[in-house]
Design an enzyme around this catalytic site. Structure first.
Site: not given
Ligand code: DX5
Ligand code: ZN
Length: 219
Positions: A38, A138, A144, A146, A177
């Site tokens: 990111m 997504m 983020f 969680g 996600g």
């Molecule tokens: C979010 C990330 C995900 C994140 C998923 O922007 O791309 O890969 O780590 O985390 P969880 O599985 O906790 O939603």
């Protein structure tokens, strides 16, 4: 018969002990390691870039599935190859010429991937699917770990599945996600091939059983 793959996201790992975390992922029987990049611009959060991935590389022999949440991803293709990425996925919302960049990723010997934010229509990737080894759907707003799975996006997975099958392509669908052991079956049934798991994986007290459960999904 289709089999779901699991790729734990290190975003939810403890960065003060990554060597152990990579061992934990390996021991769980998971398939790949999902690495979230990111830039603080494309998404409102910042993680790390190629130099850190290069430092991780000797500590894991697993496939590094790198998810770029950055602007102008095309500028960084060589750097991520050099850092040790095996699979490189970028956001369609972050670039103008996705067909060209997907081809460039494959030319470098990496698997190519394109990602769609929850708001983005599946038709956006329809004419570049042949260049995609994976489409990452997504199911939260990126940035983020969680967060809660956005239910209406399940429909997009179904549409993409049909699109890919109708074209007779081998493109895999990855879902990222809010994926957990409760919603995994529905996600797999909708047509997903690869489930990314961040918080659900790292919070799990029996990671091996969790991975096994995903591997045994059917439908
Ligand atoms: C979010 C990330 C995900 C994140 C998923 O922007 O791309 O890969 O780590 O985390 P969880 O599985 O906790 O939603
Ligand atoms: Zn991700």
């Amino acid at each position: 018969m289709r089999k779901a793959l699991v790729t734990p996201s290190i975003l939810s790992a403890d960065f003060s002990k990554m060597r152990e975390e990579f061992q934990t992922i390996k021991a769980s029987g998971a398939d790949w390691v999902h690495v979230d990049v990111m830039d603080g611009h494309f998404v409102p959060n910042l993680t790390f870039g190629p130099p850190v991935i290069k430092m991780f590389r000797p500590h894991s022999d697993m496939i590094f599935d790198v998810h770029l949440m950055i602007e102008e991803p095309e500028r960084w293709i060589d750097a991520y190859k050099d850092a040790g990425a095996d699979r490189l996925t970028f956001h369609i919302e972050a670039c103008k010429h996705s067909h060209r960049y997907l081809a460039a990723i494959r030319e470098k010997g990496m698997a190519s991937g394109i990602t769609l934010n929850p708001q983005t229509s599946p038709t956006e990737v329809e004419y570049v699917l042949e260049e995609c080894d994976q489409v990452l759907v997504m199911t939260v707003n990126p940035g983020f770990g969680g967060q809660k799975f956005i239910e209406p996006v399940l429909e997009k997975i179904k549409i993409l599945r049909k699109m890919i099958d109708n074209k007779g392509l081998k493109t895999q669908i990855q879902v990222d996600g809010g994926v957990n052991s409760e919603n995994a079956q529905r996600i797999f049934e909708a047509g997903a091939d690869i489930l990314v798991m961040g918080s659900a994986f790292f919070k799990s007290s029996d990671k091996k059983a969790l991975v096994e459960k995903i591997h045994n999904l059917n439908g």
